[in-house]
Motif scaffolding. Structure first.
Motif, PDB file in Angstrom:
ATOM      1  N   THR A  13       0.761  -1.009  -0.315  1.00 13.12           N
ATOM      2  CA  THR A  13      -0.082  -0.255  -0.210  1.00 13.12           C
ATOM      3  C   THR A  13       0.903   1.327   0.186  1.00 13.12           C
ATOM      4  OG1 THR A  13      -0.332  -0.254   2.472  1.00 13.12           O
ATOM      5  CG2 THR A  13      -2.229  -1.174   0.826  1.00 13.12           C
ATOM      6  N   TRP A  27       1.862  13.586  -7.252  1.00 15.47           N
ATOM      7  CA  TRP A  27       0.967  12.074  -7.770  1.00 15.47           C
ATOM      8  C   TRP A  27      -0.531  12.618  -6.926  1.00 15.47           C
ATOM      9  CZ3 TRP A  27       2.152   7.561  -7.885  1.00 15.47           C
ATOM     10  CH2 TRP A  27       1.075   6.675  -7.312  1.00 15.47           C
ATOM     11  N   ASN A  28      -1.551  12.465  -6.239  1.00 11.31           N
ATOM     12  CA  ASN A  28      -2.758  12.447  -6.468  1.00 11.31           C
ATOM     13  C   ASN A  28      -3.537  12.864  -7.889  1.00 11.31           C
ATOM     14  OD1 ASN A  28      -2.960  11.264  -4.420  1.00 11.31           O
ATOM     15  ND2 ASN A  28      -3.050  12.991  -2.920  1.00 11.31           N
ATOM     16  N   ILE A  29      -2.518  14.244  -8.363  1.00 10.27           N
ATOM     17  CA  ILE A  29      -2.853  14.199 -10.088  1.00 10.27           C
ATOM     18  C   ILE A  29      -2.647  13.404 -10.954  1.00 10.27           C
ATOM     19  CG2 ILE A  29      -3.326  15.906 -11.728  1.00 10.27           C
ATOM     20  CD1 ILE A  29      -3.025  18.243  -9.333  1.00 10.27           C
ATOM     21  N   LYS A  30      -1.362  12.934 -10.326  1.00  7.58           N
ATOM     22  CA  LYS A  30      -1.363  12.043 -11.629  1.00  7.58           C
ATOM     23  C   LYS A  30      -1.887  10.693 -11.462  1.00  7.58           C
ATOM     24  CE  LYS A  30       3.267   9.329 -12.361  1.00  7.58           C
ATOM     25  NZ  LYS A  30       2.535   8.392 -12.994  1.00  7.58           N
ATOM     26  N   ARG A  31      -2.139  10.512 -10.608  1.00  4.87           N
ATOM     27  CA  ARG A  31      -2.833   8.789  -9.913  1.00  4.87           C
ATOM     28  C   ARG A  31      -4.255   9.496 -10.442  1.00  4.87           C
ATOM     29  NH1 ARG A  31      -2.790   4.260 -10.008  1.00  4.87           N
ATOM     30  NH2 ARG A  31      -4.297   2.649  -8.249  1.00  4.87           N
ATOM     31  N   MET A  32      -4.560  10.309 -10.791  1.00  6.40           N
ATOM     32  CA  MET A  32      -6.676  10.236 -10.549  1.00  6.40           C
ATOM     33  C   MET A  32      -5.886  10.913 -12.466  1.00  6.40           C
ATOM     34  SD  MET A  32      -7.559  13.406  -8.373  1.00  6.40           S
ATOM     35  CE  MET A  32      -9.009  14.283  -9.248  1.00  6.40           C
ATOM     36  N   SER A  83       3.538  18.592   0.448  1.00  5.04           N
ATOM     37  CA  SER A  83       2.435  18.471   0.368  1.00  5.04           C
ATOM     38  C   SER A  83       2.144  19.144  -0.923  1.00  5.04           C
ATOM     39  CB  SER A  83       1.083  19.714   0.949  1.00  5.04           C
ATOM     40  OG  SER A  83       1.330  19.357   2.397  1.00  5.04           O
ATOM     41  N   ARG A  95      -8.010   8.006 -14.345  1.00  4.43           N
ATOM     42  CA  ARG A  95      -9.303   8.566 -15.706  1.00  4.43           C
ATOM     43  C   ARG A  95      -9.580   7.842 -17.117  1.00  4.43           C
ATOM     44  NH1 ARG A  95     -11.271  14.292 -15.340  1.00  4.43           N
ATOM     45  NH2 ARG A  95     -13.225  14.186 -16.557  1.00  4.43           N
ATOM     46  N   CYS A 107       2.489  15.787  -2.836  1.00  5.36           N
ATOM     47  CA  CYS A 107       1.861  15.011  -2.310  1.00  5.36           C
ATOM     48  C   CYS A 107       0.573  15.269  -3.391  1.00  5.36           C
ATOM     49  CB  CYS A 107       1.425  14.720  -1.160  1.00  5.36           C
ATOM     50  SG  CYS A 107       2.297  13.918   0.401  1.00  5.36           S
ATOM     51  N   LEU A 108       0.433  16.551  -4.060  1.00  6.80           N
ATOM     52  CA  LEU A 108      -0.390  16.576  -5.114  1.00  6.80           C
ATOM     53  C   LEU A 108      -0.417  16.107  -6.222  1.00  6.80           C
ATOM     54  CD1 LEU A 108      -2.998  18.890  -5.438  1.00  6.80           C
ATOM     55  CD2 LEU A 108      -1.205  20.524  -5.649  1.00  6.80           C
ATOM     56  N   VAL A 150       3.907   3.920  -3.815  1.00 15.56           N
ATOM     57  CA  VAL A 150       4.038   5.127  -3.614  1.00 15.56           C
ATOM     58  C   VAL A 150       5.267   5.396  -3.477  1.00 15.56           C
ATOM     59  CG1 VAL A 150       3.060   7.335  -3.307  1.00 15.56           C
ATOM     60  CG2 VAL A 150       2.016   5.334  -3.275  1.00 15.56           C
TER      61      VAL A 150
END
Length: 79
Positions: free
Chosen positions: A32, A68-73, A62, A77, A65-66, A36
């Motif tokens: 998990t 990473w989250n945008i890349k993951r989203m 931060s 999609r 992490c932002l 990452v």
């Protein structure tokens, strides 16, 4: 074996890893969390902080992490 009430963090972790349930929960990190950090280091190239001071580093982390989250989203999609 019972854990002392004023046990240190290290002692608490050692106690947790002595139990089968604790080892099982700790092993979940491999699937998990650790991937990452590996992706952030190798794919995104983030290995060291550029700023100094706790507040500045918190802000920099931060942003990482932002990103990473945008890349993951974005990758989710496309599926």
């Amino acid at each position: 074996e019972k854990l002392e009430e004023n046990a240190s963090i290290k002692q608490t972790m050692q106690h947790t890893l002595k139990t089968q349930e604790g080892r099982k929960r700790y092993a979940l990190r491999k699937q998990t969390i650790e991937p990452v950090f590996g992706i952030i280091k190798s794919v995104m190239g983030f290995r060291t902080f550029s700023l100094r001071g706790l507040e500045a580093v918190k802000g920099e982390w931060s942003l990482v992490c932002l990103a990473w989250n945008i890349k993951r989203m974005g990758s989710l999609r496309l599926k």
